[in-house]
Scaffold this motif. Sequence first.
Motif, PDB file in Angstrom:
ATOM      1  N   LEU A  91       6.830  -8.246 -36.362  1.00  0.00           N
ATOM      2  CA  LEU A  91       6.139  -8.674 -35.145  1.00  0.00           C
ATOM      3  C   LEU A  91       6.543 -10.114 -34.851  1.00  0.00           C
ATOM      4  N   ASP A  95       5.821 -12.388 -29.474  1.00  0.00           N
ATOM      5  CA  ASP A  95       5.139 -11.176 -29.019  1.00  0.00           C
ATOM      6  C   ASP A  95       3.651 -11.243 -29.327  1.00  0.00           C
ATOM      7  N   VAL A  96       3.307 -11.815 -30.481  1.00  0.00           N
ATOM      8  CA  VAL A  96       1.902 -11.971 -30.832  1.00  0.00           C
ATOM      9  C   VAL A  96       1.203 -12.877 -29.824  1.00  0.00           C
ATOM     10  N   GLN A  98       2.082 -13.515 -26.686  1.00  0.00           N
ATOM     11  CA  GLN A  98       1.948 -12.826 -25.402  1.00  0.00           C
ATOM     12  C   GLN A  98       0.807 -11.815 -25.424  1.00  0.00           C
ATOM     13  N   THR A  99       0.670 -11.117 -26.542  1.00  0.00           N
ATOM     14  CA  THR A  99      -0.408 -10.141 -26.663  1.00  0.00           C
ATOM     15  C   THR A  99      -1.764 -10.826 -26.630  1.00  0.00           C
ATOM     16  N   ARG A 100      -1.877 -11.936 -27.336  1.00  0.00           N
ATOM     17  CA  ARG A 100      -3.132 -12.686 -27.309  1.00  0.00           C
ATOM     18  C   ARG A 100      -3.464 -13.150 -25.905  1.00  0.00           C
ATOM     19  N   LEU A 102      -2.531 -11.870 -23.038  1.00  0.00           N
ATOM     20  CA  LEU A 102      -2.930 -10.722 -22.214  1.00  0.00           C
ATOM     21  C   LEU A 102      -4.356 -10.276 -22.525  1.00  0.00           C
ATOM     22  N   LEU A 103      -4.657 -10.099 -23.811  1.00  0.00           N
ATOM     23  CA  LEU A 103      -5.975  -9.604 -24.194  1.00  0.00           C
ATOM     24  C   LEU A 103      -7.077 -10.615 -23.903  1.00  0.00           C
ATOM     25  N   VAL A 161      -9.058  -5.313 -32.003  1.00  0.00           N
ATOM     26  CA  VAL A 161      -7.655  -5.744 -32.027  1.00  0.00           C
ATOM     27  C   VAL A 161      -7.572  -7.261 -32.120  1.00  0.00           C
ATOM     28  N   LEU A 165      -5.732  -9.389 -34.996  1.00  0.00           N
ATOM     29  CA  LEU A 165      -4.659 -10.340 -34.706  1.00  0.00           C
ATOM     30  C   LEU A 165      -4.966 -11.716 -35.276  1.00  0.00           C
TER      31      LEU A 165
END
Length: 228
Positions: A91, A95-96, A98-100, A102-103, A161, A165
């Motif tokens: 991972l 990417d981590v 960006q995911t954070r 977004l969420l 999630v 994370l």
Amino acid sequence: MKNYELVLHRVEAELAAGRLRIGGRLPGERALAEQLGISRPSVREAVRVLEAMGVVRTATGSGPDAGTVIVAEPVSPLTAVLRLHLATNHLPMGDVVQTRVLLESWAAREAASRSPELGAVSALLDRMDEPGLSPEEFHLLDAEFHVALAGLAGNVLIAAVMESLRSAIHGYVLAAVPNLADWEATAVGLRAEHRGIVAALAAGDGEGAAGLVAAHIHGFYQAARLPS
């Protein structure tokens, strides 16, 4: 399909149908083997997999606590998987991040529309204001704060999630602290950003809160020279 996977699919189906719940017990090893037409060693292998995933707890004997009991909470298996992927660099940190973003941006926007109770998150901010906190203590509270923010949106899966994370990347965040030019100044800035996010939520400004969350996350990773 391997024999032990038959047991995993059976457990998944029973959980999905509501016939098996947290605190419930799996049938005994012999019963499962006979029901599925597989060997008892295959059942034992499946139980070991479920135990490693944090889905069940096993205890020998004949008392009330004996047997294979469903104990999973959503976060445990997710956290274990994410930690393993991060440890093997599967991972990318970008990417981590960006995911954070977004969420957490979605969660902030959604939470603002729900007129959330902010007492718990405000209390965490007060604890982060206490003098003499080490970076590790600060970031543990920071992780709890971000998970609590995500929880205000009312989406159980996103909260799970987020907690996974944050738990998975905690070590990476602490390792990045020496990269900061001035930890004390950074902590002051992070506190102010947290207060700004909570103020936007209190005002019902979802877009403002979402923007502040995104800037807050990107800002720390850039200051710590982590790829984002």
